[in-house]
Design an enzyme around this catalytic site. Structure first.
Site, PDB file in Angstrom:
ATOM      1  CD  GLU A 209       1.593  -5.617   8.122  1.00 17.15           C
ATOM      2  OE1 GLU A 209       1.835  -6.836   7.953  1.00 17.15           O
ATOM      3  OE2 GLU A 209       2.345  -4.708   7.732  1.00 17.15           O
TER       4      GLU A 209
ATOM      5  CG  HIS B 249      -0.208   0.071   2.521  1.00 12.72           C
ATOM      6  ND1 HIS B 249       0.322   1.233   3.040  1.00 12.72           N
ATOM      7  CD2 HIS B 249       0.084  -0.904   3.424  1.00 12.72           C
ATOM      8  CE1 HIS B 249       0.910   0.989   4.189  1.00 12.72           C
ATOM      9  NE2 HIS B 249       0.783  -0.308   4.451  1.00 12.72           N
TER      10      HIS B 249
END
Length: 332
Positions: free
Chosen positions: A189, A77
């Protein structure tokens, strides 16, 4: 001449040892050293020099059926609010202020630059599916890079992203003329403790990103993140391996994945231990914000369901066909 450089799984972790022979994760393109880039028929290129160069580069070339290979474009990201503060003080990652952090304005500039790259390189037209972690910063990156153009309000077409979603100060993004985007929990994550890695409810995301497919996520609320328990590195790597196996089960041949630094690092770290150290580093080094890295995942144990669409059986119409090498064997 480009070759595939294999990267087999590190079996030092007991939970991963059973997967070692099941698939490889080669880099998309690699190149032989100058010692083996010459023609094998060159007077200067002996078989011994080929063997030496292969050993020097961490192993010989590998050959796999095309239909058992899948191209994956891994993307971390763009810059999130938590990255800025966490770079100044690690304790910021523990702050509830950065719960499910959104992209910064610099992060959106990074998105724009990667979007330009995937279009100018021709990569965009090859991608059949985009998989994203269901956190705000990854979803914003996925729709910004791989989504359609500006959205025009229509009753029959939902936008990928509504205007100003997640304090983006961005116009709505269209779901037309772009690959489908699918949210998957497996590529989240590192789970637990850090509020920035806790997701919102799926119903809230659906209001912000109406055309994204959240159907594979079972719980509306975040049932995976725990305030007082941090996922271990081994657990994260095992989850990453499950994700790789899931990718192999998909019918698409070319998939983009938008995910996170920790997930990428610990997942990819188990690959490449039989390669040259520099190839290992190419595979598993930490990703920068909005970095894209293309690799090929190889199904060695028929886990995937793909069939050889480009293969052709030959001998149509059929006729006499005895290869000379077979004839030699029969007459020996």
């Amino acid at each position: 001449m480009p070759i595939t450089i294999c990267a087999t799984i590190n079996t030092s972790s007991p939970s991963l040892s059973g997967l070692a022979s099941r698939f490889h994760l080669p880099l998309r393109y690699g190149y032989l050293s100058t010692a083996v880039s010459q023609s094998p028929f060159s007077p200067r290129c002996s078989s011994s020099s080929l063997e030496f160069a292969a050993m020097d580069n961490g192993g010989s070339p590998s050959l796999f059926p095309f239909h058992r290979c899948k191209t994956i474009h891994l993307v971390r990201h763009a810059q999130g609010m938590h990255n800025v503060e966490g770079d100044k003080n690690y304790k910021a990652y523990m702050s509830p202020e950065y719960f499910d952090a959104n992209l910064t304005q610099l992060g959106w500039q990074q998105v724009d630059n990667l979007r330009k790259h995937v279009h100018e390189s021709g990569l965009f037209k090859n991608i059949e599916l985009v998989v994203t972690s269901p956190l705000l910063r990854t979803i914003q990156t996925a729709v910004g890079v791989f989504g359609g153009g500006d959205y025009t309000d229509r009753m029959d077409i939902l936008p990928l992203m509504v205007a100003n979603a997640g304090n983006s100060d961005r116009a709505a993004i269209s779901s037309l003329n772009c690959p489908p985007i699918l949210a998957v929990e497996l590529c989240r994550e590192h789970l637990g403790v850090h509020p920035c890695d806790k997701r919102r409810s799926i119903s809230e995301y659906q209001c912000l990103f109406p055309a994204i497919d959240f159907s594979l996520i079972e719980s509306d609320e975040d049932a995976l993140w725990k305030a007082d328990v941090r996922e271990t590195k081994e657990e994260l790597a095992a989850r990453g391996m499950k994700f790789m196996i899931w990718l192999l089960s998909r019918k698409e041949k070319e998939i983009a994945v938008v995910t996170h630094s920790g997930f990428l690092y610990h997942t990819l770290a188990v690959f490449g231990n039989d390669c040259h150290p520099l190839v290992k580093q190419e595979i598993s080094k930490h990703f920068a914000n909005c970095e894209l890295r293309s690799l090929v995942i190889v199904d060695r144990s028929m886990m995937g369901l793909n069939f050889p669409e480009t293969n052709y059986p030959g001998n149509i119409p059929s006729g006499r066909d005895l290869p000379s090498d077979v004839a030699d064997e029969k007459n020996q």
